[in-house]
Design an enzyme around this catalytic site. Structure first.
Site, PDB file in Angstrom:
ATOM      1  N   GLN A   1       0.702   9.935   9.753  1.00  0.00           N
ATOM      2  CA  GLN A   1      -0.062   9.308   8.654  1.00  0.00           C
ATOM      3  C   GLN A   1       0.504   9.734   7.310  1.00  0.00           C
ATOM      4  OE1 GLN A   1      -3.803   7.929   8.445  1.00  0.00           O
ATOM      5  NE2 GLN A   1      -4.688   9.488   7.105  1.00  0.00           N
TER       6      GLN A   1
ATOM      7  N   HIS B   1      -1.236  10.502  -4.199  1.00  0.00           N
ATOM      8  CA  HIS B   1      -2.585  10.638  -3.621  1.00  0.00           C
ATOM      9  C   HIS B   1      -3.419  11.626  -4.454  1.00  0.00           C
ATOM     10  CE1 HIS B   1      -5.731  11.083  -0.625  1.00  0.00           C
ATOM     11  NE2 HIS B   1      -5.137  10.258   0.173  1.00  0.00           N
TER      12      HIS B   1
ATOM     13  N   GLU C   1      -5.695   6.720  -6.673  1.00  0.00           N
ATOM     14  CA  GLU C   1      -4.347   6.878  -6.143  1.00  0.00           C
ATOM     15  C   GLU C   1      -3.468   5.682  -6.515  1.00  0.00           C
ATOM     16  OE1 GLU C   1      -4.978   7.319  -1.927  1.00  0.00           O
ATOM     17  OE2 GLU C   1      -6.826   8.472  -2.274  1.00  0.00           O
TER      18      GLU C   1
HETATM   19  O1  TA6 Z   1      -6.012   7.443   0.487  1.00  0.00           O
HETATM   20  C1  TA6 Z   1      -7.144   7.269   1.272  1.00  0.00           C
HETATM   21  C2  TA6 Z   1      -6.817   7.660   2.699  1.00  0.00           C
HETATM   22  O2  TA6 Z   1      -5.871   6.787   3.254  1.00  0.00           O
HETATM   23  C3  TA6 Z   1      -8.116   7.695   3.488  1.00  0.00           C
HETATM   24  O3  TA6 Z   1      -8.155   6.664   4.450  1.00  0.00           O
HETATM   25  C4  TA6 Z   1      -8.128   9.086   4.108  1.00  0.00           C
HETATM   26  O4  TA6 Z   1      -7.493   9.058   5.363  1.00  0.00           O
HETATM   27  C5  TA6 Z   1      -7.333   9.861   3.066  1.00  0.00           C
HETATM   28  O5  TA6 Z   1      -6.264   8.991   2.741  1.00  0.00           O
HETATM   29  C6  TA6 Z   1      -6.897  11.226   3.485  1.00  0.00           C
HETATM   30  O6  TA6 Z   1      -5.877  11.135   4.448  1.00  0.00           O
HETATM   31  P1  TA6 Z   1      -5.304  12.536   5.048  1.00  0.00           P
HETATM   32  O7  TA6 Z   1      -4.209  12.123   5.998  1.00  0.00           O
HETATM   33  O8  TA6 Z   1      -4.810  13.332   3.885  1.00  0.00           O
HETATM   34  O9  TA6 Z   1      -6.489  13.204   5.704  1.00  0.00           O
END
Ligand code: TA6
Length: 287
Positions: free
Chosen positions: A77, A158, A261
């Site tokens: 992710q 972010h 973000e």
């Molecule tokens: O930017 C929002 C997001 O994509 C949310 O969906 C949530 O998952 C957040 O990022 C945090 O993601 P992480 O992988 O840092 O826990």
């Protein structure tokens, strides 16, 4: 202006402004003005390189979220930028602003990450603090260093902004913008001139026209302008999601943060072999 380094961080100060950056992820951990912190950082954020930092300004590249198909599908992710150790390249300007740069290329990636996304690239990340205008700028240059292979990427800063109390925050600059809402799993056009947060929010605002401002008591508190970056993600985990994130503490911390973000995430940015993309955000504190 002064620059000080430890094994894991680089700290830059000029006048009453200071920014501290972790080499791991080139993650901005702190931005203070007269000692007042402008960013939110979880008290249990991992700063030892074992996982992405929970707070500050983690960097998302080459994929936002988790792709289920395509060249980035094997990546974790939000990609590898926030979980790689960047090279500190030095200071690029002095008074009245202070700027430093970090670089990332395949040579800085784990063998696993290189296998997961097999492209030659160069990222140059510039962090600039301007004490006169009370701004922090984060700017990224992405170069496709391939001879002939094009690649697509997402990119996002972010940013976890610190706020006195989320209940008193109104976000302006999003009215009439198309939204992909990941909580309601729906798409719609934002109707509100002032967006408020009273539960989990996880929205991609697509092609946002201008400045997005965090207003507190009807006055701008922090504002974000963008250059060549089209989308804005707004996220607050609220109670349940905060409880589910081991590194999100204090659990009530969602009252004192909102992620605004700046990124290009609603569609892939195509970069031809040899081409370069640049974009960034400027956050202004209205003290
Ligand atoms: O930017 C929002 C997001 O994509 C949310 O969906 C949530 O998952 C957040 O990022 C945090 O993601 P992480 O992988 O840092 O826990």
């Amino acid at each position: 202006m002064s620059v000080s380094q430890t094994d894991s961080t680089v700290t830059v100060s000029i006048g009453s402004s200071e920014v501290k950056i972790l080499r791991y992820g080139a993650t901005v951990l702190s931005w203070t003005i007269d000692g007042k912190e402008q960013l939110w950082l979880s008290e249990s954020a991992k700063l030892d390189g074992t996982k992405a930092v929970r707070g500050g300004i983690p960097l998302v590249f080459p994929v936002f979220g988790k792709a289920t198909e395509g060249p980035t599908a094997a990546l974790p992710q939000h990609g590898f930028a926030r979980t790689s150790t960047w090279e500190y390249l030095g200071q690029t300007s002095e008074k009245p602003v202070a700027a430093i740069q970090f670089g990332l290329g395949p040579e800085n990636l784990s063998e696993e990450a290189k296998k997961q996304w097999d492209y030659n690239f160069t990222l140059i990340y510039t962090v600039t603090i301007d004490d006169t205008n009370k701004t922090l700028e984060t700017r990224m240059s992405v170069e496709n260093a391939e001879q002939s292979k094009d690649f697509d990427f997402n990119i996002l800063f972010h940013t976890y902004l610190r706020v006195p109390e989320i209940a008193n925050v109104e976000v302006t600059g999003l009215q009439a913008v198309p939204v992909h809402d990941k909580v309601t799993v729906s798409k719609y056009v934002e109707q509100a001139a002032k967006v408020t947060v009273s539960g989990e929010v996880d929205r991609v605002y697509e092609n946002v026209p201008g400045t997005v401002s965090i207003d507190v008591d009807n006055k701008p508190y922090l504002s974000v302008t963008r250059d060549n970056v089209n989308d804005v993600v707004v996220w607050n985990p609220w109670t349940e999601k905060a409880e589910g994130l081991a590194d999100f503490t204090p659990k009530q911390g969602f009252h004192h943060m909102i992620c605004i973000e700046a990124g290009d995430v609603s569609k892939w940015q195509k970069l031809a072999a040899g081409a370069k993309w640049e974009g960034g955000q400027t956050i202004k504190a209205h003290l």
